[in-house]
Design a protein around this motif. Sequence first.
Motif, PDB file in Angstrom:
ATOM      1  N   ASP A 195      -3.878  60.616  29.041  1.00 10.73           N
ATOM      2  CA  ASP A 195      -4.691  61.019  27.791  1.00 10.73           C
ATOM      3  C   ASP A 195      -4.431  60.045  26.380  1.00 10.73           C
ATOM      4  OD1 ASP A 195      -2.295  62.126  27.400  1.00 10.73           O
ATOM      5  OD2 ASP A 195      -2.911  64.223  27.358  1.00 10.73           O
ATOM      6  N   GLY A 196      -3.089  59.446  26.689  1.00  4.19           N
ATOM      7  CA  GLY A 196      -2.906  58.750  25.580  1.00  4.19           C
ATOM      8  C   GLY A 196      -1.825  59.289  24.660  1.00  4.19           C
ATOM      9  N   THR A 268      -4.666  54.644  18.140  1.00  2.00           N
ATOM     10  CA  THR A 268      -3.945  54.345  19.218  1.00  2.00           C
ATOM     11  C   THR A 268      -2.494  54.476  19.186  1.00  2.00           C
ATOM     12  OG1 THR A 268      -5.757  52.859  19.833  1.00  2.00           O
ATOM     13  CG2 THR A 268      -3.815  52.703  21.077  1.00  2.00           C
ATOM     14  N   THR A 281      -5.553  53.958  24.879  1.00  2.00           N
ATOM     15  CA  THR A 281      -6.245  55.070  24.609  1.00  2.00           C
ATOM     16  C   THR A 281      -6.371  55.418  23.196  1.00  2.00           C
ATOM     17  OG1 THR A 281      -5.905  55.729  27.001  1.00  2.00           O
ATOM     18  CG2 THR A 281      -6.763  57.572  25.288  1.00  2.00           C
TER      19      THR A 281
END
Length: 387
Positions: A195-196, A268, A281
């Motif tokens: 999910d980053g 990000t 992501t």
Amino acid sequence: MPDWMNYLKVRGTWAEVGKASTPQTTNPTFNVFLGNFNLSQSTTPNEGVNPNLDPEISTTTELGVEFRLFNNRLNFDIALYDERTRNQIASVPVNSTSLFSSLLTNVGEISNKGIEIYANVVPIKTEDFNLGLTLNFATNKGVIEELPNGTEFFPYFQSNTIIEEVRGYVGERYGDIYGFKYQRDDAGNIIVGADGLPANTTEKEKIGNIQADFTGSIGINAAYKGLSLNALFVMQQGGDIYSLTEASATGTGNTPKTLSFGRDPFFTPNGIQADGSANTTIVSAQSYWGTVSGISEEFIYDASFMKLGELSFGYSLPKSVINSLGGGFINDVKLSLIGRNLFYLYRNTPGTVPDASSFNSSVGGQAFDFSPVPVERTYGFSLNVKF
């Protein structure tokens, strides 16, 4: 003794003291309430009792030396101590399937070893001017020596609402703070999930310890004729504190920490994927800081500090003025201005202070800063009259 030594005292003490628990802790008691129609209802206590509870026994050995040199211009008092407490009485969490949430029991043995040093130095002493320095230094190392069989660690602090814990392991200093850390690769880079968002460790790990390396104070006392100036600096070096205040505020974007990056609605985060590739992501700032607020490592701070704890300025009236006012009945009159908790020379905690922010007065509570009331800076005036 030589002329330059004014006083010498060597002392040694040994003591053993027992400590009982509070009343009614070896037999169960129930609270009974009378309701309507003279019906009664009883409640079961949350803590189980132990009919075989033994008293705590503390054994202390202390060696000390006190000496004064050069017409009392250099004074020292040094003490070494070793204290061991066995059969500690403490409340220990138990399995939730039982009727109780905790059990009062004996939990093993703990040792405290340390040194305390007091020094008073008078470097300048004339008819009109005196300058004195008072130094205090203390260090203590508390270690878990023994726990009951089958006990992995002693829980100094555990909560259903607070993730972090305070533990004590055999052979280690008591007061270890445990919580979640960032997952990192071998180079120290933070690993993000699919999910980053930053990933945390799956198990709680040690992130700090409440015990300070040492504590101390420095007092400065100066007097010139009728004027006097006294200052007291208080300090602590080492020890850690977890800021629940900072974690909560960060989760809602209300700390300076959130100004460094991540203020755009979407961005990000820095980090790498588990396979070593760069993170690409995009996440929302709200989800990022909400995730970070649950990673304990981010909010552990060094509890070292030094502050000006007290400053006073005084003036003693001349004898000629006192005699004219009191007719010989009054011996001394001194006026003073006093300030306390004036400012910190340094500290590492954000927003709050490490010496007045603990969750409560228990050993485990010292590990947490939890929305404390700010320390008051106070000013005062005193009039001291001697007859």
